[in-house]
Design an enzyme around this catalytic site. Structure first.
Site, PDB file in Angstrom:
ATOM      1  N   SER A  30       0.823  -1.215   0.000  1.00  0.00           N
ATOM      2  CA  SER A  30       0.000   0.000   0.000  1.00  0.00           C
ATOM      3  C   SER A  30       0.851   1.257   0.000  1.00  0.00           C
ATOM      4  CB  SER A  30      -0.920   0.038   1.219  1.00  0.00           C
ATOM      5  OG  SER A  30      -1.678   1.241   1.182  1.00  0.00           O
ATOM      6  N   ASN A  42      -8.170  -1.792   2.277  1.00  0.00           N
ATOM      7  CA  ASN A  42      -8.860  -1.061   1.218  1.00  0.00           C
ATOM      8  C   ASN A  42     -10.325  -0.811   1.556  1.00  0.00           C
ATOM      9  OD1 ASN A  42      -6.391  -1.406  -0.039  1.00  0.00           O
ATOM     10  ND2 ASN A  42      -7.295  -1.651  -2.045  1.00  0.00           N
ATOM     11  N   GLU A  59     -10.242   2.033   3.699  1.00  0.00           N
ATOM     12  CA  GLU A  59      -9.917   3.175   2.806  1.00  0.00           C
ATOM     13  C   GLU A  59     -11.190   3.700   2.131  1.00  0.00           C
ATOM     14  OE1 GLU A  59      -6.536   2.448   0.036  1.00  0.00           O
ATOM     15  OE2 GLU A  59      -7.968   2.889  -1.558  1.00  0.00           O
TER      16      GLU A  59
HETATM   17  C1  6PG Z   1      -3.188   1.376  -1.715  1.00  0.00           C
HETATM   18  C2  6PG Z   1      -4.427   1.539  -2.519  1.00  0.00           C
HETATM   19  C3  6PG Z   1      -4.283   0.883  -3.843  1.00  0.00           C
HETATM   20  C4  6PG Z   1      -5.346   1.274  -4.834  1.00  0.00           C
HETATM   21  C5  6PG Z   1      -6.592   0.444  -4.685  1.00  0.00           C
HETATM   22  C6  6PG Z   1      -7.881   1.174  -4.553  1.00  0.00           C
HETATM   23  O1  6PG Z   1      -3.300   0.835  -0.629  1.00  0.00           O
HETATM   24  O2  6PG Z   1      -2.137   1.818  -2.185  1.00  0.00           O
HETATM   25  O3  6PG Z   1      -5.515   0.963  -1.839  1.00  0.00           O
HETATM   26  O4  6PG Z   1      -4.163  -0.477  -3.650  1.00  0.00           O
HETATM   27  O5  6PG Z   1      -5.553   2.629  -4.847  1.00  0.00           O
HETATM   28  O6  6PG Z   1      -6.596  -0.385  -5.790  1.00  0.00           O
HETATM   29  O7  6PG Z   1      -8.405   1.410  -5.783  1.00  0.00           O
HETATM   30  P1  6PG Z   1      -9.927   1.518  -6.167  1.00  0.00           P
HETATM   31  O8  6PG Z   1     -10.464   2.729  -5.472  1.00  0.00           O
HETATM   32  O9  6PG Z   1      -9.796   1.702  -7.647  1.00  0.00           O
HETATM   33  O10 6PG Z   1     -10.642   0.266  -5.815  1.00  0.00           O
END
Ligand code: 6PG
Length: 472
Positions: free
Chosen positions: A131, A189, A192
């Site tokens: 990440s 995620n 996130e």
């Molecule tokens: C990270 C991010 C990275 C990416 C994801 C999310 O931890 O660096 O989470 O893995 O940005 O793929 O992307 P989406 O919003 O396109 O699902």
């Protein structure tokens, strides 16, 4: 460093692969790279590799034969069937003891399946969550490895030198067997998605309900980022508001379509949480709102049907803005709480044996959800590794005691202003439901028993009961 630790093969020179290669090579480790498109390799070697210890291979056999045994190969390619194809092509070239690492955002069940396949050949497998985006990969990502512990030990020197550091400690640790690493990355995620939705709602409220300009928003988010709200997502949000648009000369944020994309990791988190029966409603909601944002034509039409004059908040603005910051913080605690509750359950079901304090520790730096709040989460799980829920931690629980009242007040105001804050509201509903020793599920059980003889339990005696509702 072990004899194989200072040499590695990396396949895939996309944004993440390229940056990881540069990061690894800058720490004196020699890297052999391969990319399916030769022009990309050529360009990388000419423009970026420069005098670093990086060699290019023009095909897989050259890559494999050029590596010191036992070999370590890091795959940095898009998740999905491409990983299976690559493994199929690599396996005949590998020897027992060689190590394959998947550094993509692979679905955790695929990682389990692939590990079984690779180990049949006597090779080792690591599913590595990475990440931090391109910048993180280049200067210090948070790394979430899972799979063979022997494999981890072999790769550990490289992982530790390239990872982000907080308080001198690298943001990497061995997480557990099989797909533990990719599972933890998936939940990262999911959190996130939840945090991004909450921040976006704060923006919505401030822009639509209070009429803040982009400059005012940037100033406010910068100030918030100096409080307990401090975190990477808030920090970049403050900067986003000030970004100029090279095409129109205006501010870029106002020229971006309000339709959120996704690659699916947030959705996987929700689906898996449903399978495990662990509620993660803020994450579900974030996922749902990304879908809803795609219905732009419908939204425009329906807005036309229900048009009304904008409602602007008329009360004391400064107080409300302060309250919004605290509400946001409270909802963020509840979102991390959902993610950690899911990790706790998955750790039991999939036998990962996760150390949740360590998960929180490696998320403190390098990753997208890094935030000051994680320090408190680390402490909470260090004091009680089997903490039932983050809300049972005395420190975080105490904070929520006052924050939920503020969250409630902000939501009431937003309802009056007709500004949707579904993520903040869902976080509050999660809290209100979780702290209800009694929920109306007794009625649901009665209904199930009424129409389907599904039986029910009783509060006053053990056993399973059925009532003939129409006759008894
Ligand atoms: C990270 C991010 C990275 C990416 C994801 C999310 O931890 O660096 O989470 O893995 O940005 O793929 O992307 P989406 O919003 O396109 O699902």
């Amino acid at each position: 460093m072990t004899s194989t630790g200072n040499s590695i093969g990396v396949i895939g020179l996309g944004e993440m692969g390229r940056n990881l290669v540069l990061n690894i090579a800058d720490h004196g480790v020699s890297v052999t790279v391969f990319n399916r498109t030769p022009e990309k390799t050529k360009d990388f070697m000419e423009r970026e590799a420069k005098s670093r210890p990086i060699r290019a291979a023009s095909h897989l056999t050259e890559l494999i034969t050029g590596l010191r045994r036992p070999r370590s190969i890091l795959m940095m390619i898009s998740a999905g069937s491409a990983v299976d194809d690559l493994i199929d092509n690599l396996l005949p070239l590998l020897e027992p003891g060689d190590l394959l690492v998947d550094g993509g955002n692979s679905f955790f069940r695929d990682t389990d399946r692939r590990e079984r396949k690779v180990s049949e050949k006597g090779c080792l497998y690591l599913g590595l969550g990475v990440s931090g985006g391109g910048f993180g990969a280049r200067y210090g990502p948070s790394l979430m490895p899972g799979g063979s512990s022997q494999a981890y030990e072999r790769l550990r020197p490289i992982l530790e030198i390239i990872a982000a550091r907080v308080g001198g400690e690298p943001c990497v640790t061995y997480l557990g067997r099989g797909s533990a690493g990719h599972y933890v990355k998936m939940v990262h995620n999911g959190i996130e998605y939840g945090l991004m939705q909450l921040i976006a709602e704060a923006y919505h409220f401030l822009k639509q309900g209070l009429g803040l300009t982009n400059e005012e928003l940037a100033g406010l988010f910068t100030r918030w980022n100096e409080t307990e709200l401090q975190g990477y997502l808030l920090e970049i949000t403050a900067r986003i508001f000030l970004q100029k648009d090279v095409l129109s000369g205006g501010q870029l944020i106002d020229h971006i379509l309000d339709q959120a994309g996704q690659k699916g990791t947030g959705r996987w988190t929700s689906i898996n949480a449903l399978e495990l029966g662990i509620p993660v409603p803020t994450i579900d909601l974030a996922e749902m709102m990304r879908s809803l944002s795609g219905f732009s034509e419908e939204r425009r039409n329906i807005q036309g049907l229900f048009r009304e004059p904008p409602r602007i908040f008329q009360g004391e603005r400064k107080r409300l803005i302060d309250q919004l910051g605290q509400a946001l913080y409270g909802a963020m605690i509840l979102t991390y709480g959902q993610g950690f509750a899911l990790l706790r359950k998955a750790s039991q079901v999939y036998e990962y044996d996760l150390d949740l304090a360590e998960v929180a520790r490696i998320w403190r730096g390098g990753c997208i959800i890094r935030a000051a709040l994680l320090e408190k989460i680390v402490t909470a799980y260090r004091i009680d590794p089997d903490l039932m829920h983050l809300l049972s931690d005395p420190v975080l629980g105490d904070e929520i005691k006052s924050l939920h009242q503020i969250l409630r007040r902000v939501i009431k105001t937003a309802i009056d202003l007709a500004v949707p804050l579904p993520g903040l509201m869902t976080s509050l509903l999660y809290f209100d439901s979780l702290r209800s020793a009694w929920l109306p599920a007794n009625l649901i059980q009665a209904q199930r028993d009424y129409f389907g003889a599904h039986t029910y339990g009783r509060v006053d005696r053990p056993g399973i009961f059925h009532t003939n509702w129409e006759r008894d």
